[in-house]
Scaffold this active site. Structure first.
Site, short mmCIF file in Angstrom:
data_model
loop_
_atom_site.label_atom_id
_atom_site.label_comp_id
_atom_site.label_asym_id
_atom_site.label_seq_id
_atom_site.Cartn_x
_atom_site.Cartn_y
_atom_site.Cartn_z
N ILE A 14 -4.07 -1.32 1.62
CA ILE A 14 -5.12 -0.91 2.57
C ILE A 14 -5.83 0.36 2.08
O ILE A 14 -7.03 0.51 2.33
CB ILE A 14 -4.54 -0.73 4.00
CG1 ILE A 14 -5.66 -0.75 5.02
CG2 ILE A 14 -3.70 0.53 4.14
CD1 ILE A 14 -6.43 -2.04 5.08
N SER A 36 1.58 9.75 -4.30
CA SER A 36 1.81 8.37 -4.71
C SER A 36 2.99 8.28 -5.66
O SER A 36 3.14 9.10 -6.56
CB SER A 36 0.54 7.84 -5.40
OG SER A 36 0.78 6.55 -5.92
N ARG A 37 3.79 7.23 -5.42
CA ARG A 37 4.92 6.97 -6.32
C ARG A 37 4.49 6.13 -7.51
O ARG A 37 5.21 5.98 -8.46
CB ARG A 37 6.02 6.20 -5.56
CG ARG A 37 6.34 6.77 -4.19
CD ARG A 37 7.17 5.79 -3.37
NE ARG A 37 6.55 4.47 -3.37
CZ ARG A 37 7.14 3.37 -2.93
NH1 ARG A 37 8.36 3.41 -2.47
NH2 ARG A 37 6.52 2.22 -2.97
N LYS A 90 -2.43 2.05 11.45
CA LYS A 90 -1.71 1.34 12.49
C LYS A 90 -0.50 0.63 11.88
O LYS A 90 -0.57 0.28 10.70
CB LYS A 90 -2.60 0.35 13.23
CG LYS A 90 -3.42 -0.61 12.38
CD LYS A 90 -2.84 -1.66 11.51
CE LYS A 90 -1.79 -2.59 11.92
NZ LYS A 90 -1.53 -3.66 10.90
N ASP A 168 3.10 -6.78 12.75
CA ASP A 168 2.24 -5.88 11.97
C ASP A 168 0.77 -6.30 12.12
O ASP A 168 -0.06 -5.47 12.49
CB ASP A 168 2.67 -5.83 10.50
CG ASP A 168 1.73 -4.97 9.68
OD1 ASP A 168 1.82 -3.73 9.78
OD2 ASP A 168 0.86 -5.52 8.98
#
Ligand code: NAP
Length: 320
Positions: A14, A36-37, A90, A168
């Site tokens: 997203i 960020s990983r 969300k 979700d």
């Protein structure tokens, strides 16, 4: 206008599909860093941890959380404690109590917490709300059906406790429902279908009731092949309203509003509005935290009958 520096936490589907293009096009925010990983965004400073970012970049005033709900709370709390405004994807959290805690902290610190519901920005939603405002609602039927293998490839978190499974996407329907109905609804029961190897449901049927004998039914399915079917039909004393394509198209008595998706099912147009609202909230020193969609999902889990179904294996993860 001076751009406000903003950081994104979690550069996944997203963030790449919607947040980054909306920030670039919006003219209110500048993507100044990421946490960020997996490498972040080319040309933008990336931090391994949020704590490192908060320490190194005090000028970044807004943190936008695009990581899964189960891992969002600690970071959002740290960002607020460090005096930053916070925007949440969300669902705003994995539990109601953690969202309430964040709202209280933001309030105490005079910061903006924006719990976004992108589907409320879909083209047909405002018109639906206006038309329903003086109607008596009799029944609502929600069909929220999509193919998880297409829309959430490789997303292990969605099948883990707190990831919500079919809820979700279905929480988008609940966000529209609570936005457009002139009366409150509550959950009266649910059937939840859990794959035998998953911690969250893959399909569900949720029943609701409201004032004056009003009833609603949500039929939710994560294994629906073909174009997604994100539709809501509201029958009232003054006629029938249909919102389709995730709220992008409004149909009242055969009159249609909204251009829909064309060839590209999606949610374009919703995220620029979210960032514009975030900017306005920060300027006005306000919060926007509406937990009603999350309450409906939580109540479905609380009241739902658990039914075990065939195991689900994500084909994008099933590699030799
Ligand atoms: P995703 O593709 O799995 O991306 C989430 C990102 O969060 C990961 O790429 C990772 O980014 C980071 N992350 C940090 N801790 C993680 C963990 N323990 N497990 C997995 N990822 C972790 O998910 P998404 O589809 O972008 O969804 C994120 C949120 O956006 C969810 O709340 C979802 O409901 C919402 N949303 C999704 C869609 C959609 O169509 N996919 C639409 C609207 C809203 P790094 O590698 O950069 O750390």
């Amino acid at each position: 206008m001076t751009l406000t520096d903003l950081a994104i936490v979690g550069v996944g589907k997203i963030a790449r599909d919607q947040h980054i293009p909306a920030i670039e096009a919006g003219g209110q925010f500048r993507l100044a860093a990421t946490v960020s990983r997996s490498g972040g965004v080319a040309g933008v400073e990336t931090f391994d941890t949020l704590d490192a970012l908060l320490a190194a970049r005090p000028e970044i005033g807004v943190i936008s959380f695009c990581n899964p709900p189960q891992v969002r709370y600690e970071g959002a709390r740290a960002a607020l404690a460090a005096g930053r405004h916070v925007m949440l994807e969300k669902p705003p959290g994995a539990s109601l109590s953690e969202v309430r805690d964040l709202a209280a902290l933001a309030d105490a610190r005079g910061l903006t917490l924006y719990a976004t519901w992108h589907s409320r920005q879909a083209a047909g939603v405002a018109g639906a709300r206006a038309w329903l405002s003086d109607k008596r609602v009799r029944t609502v039927r929600i069909d929220w059906k999509e193919d998880v293998r297409v829309w959430h490839p490789g997303q292990v978190w969605i099948w883990q406790a707190g990831g919500m499974g079919i809820f979700d996407p279905a929480i988008n329907a609940f966000s529209i429902l609570t936005e457009i109905l002139p009366v409150p609804v509550h959950v009266t029961g649910a059937d939840l279908r859990f794959p035998s190897n998953c911690e969250t449901p893959i399909a569900a049927e949720v029943h609701f009731a409201g004032p004056g004998g009003m009833t609603a039914l949500a039929d939710l399915d994560f294994l629906y092949e073909g174009d997604p079917f994100w539709t809501m039909q509201v029958e009232t004393d003054g006629g029938t309203l249909t919102l389709s394509q995730g709220g992008a198209v409004l149909d009242i008595g055969g009159a249609r509003e909204g251009e829909g998706w064309g060839d590209q099912p999606g949610i374009h147009g919703e995220y620029p509005k979210l960032y514009s609202q975030m900017y306005d909230l920060v300027q006005a020193g306000l919060q926007d935290v509406d937990t009603r969609p999350l309450e409906l999902a939580a109540d479905a889990f609380m009241l739902g009958r658990r039914i075990e179904v065939a195991p689900f294996t994500d084909p994008t993860l099933a590699k030799d």
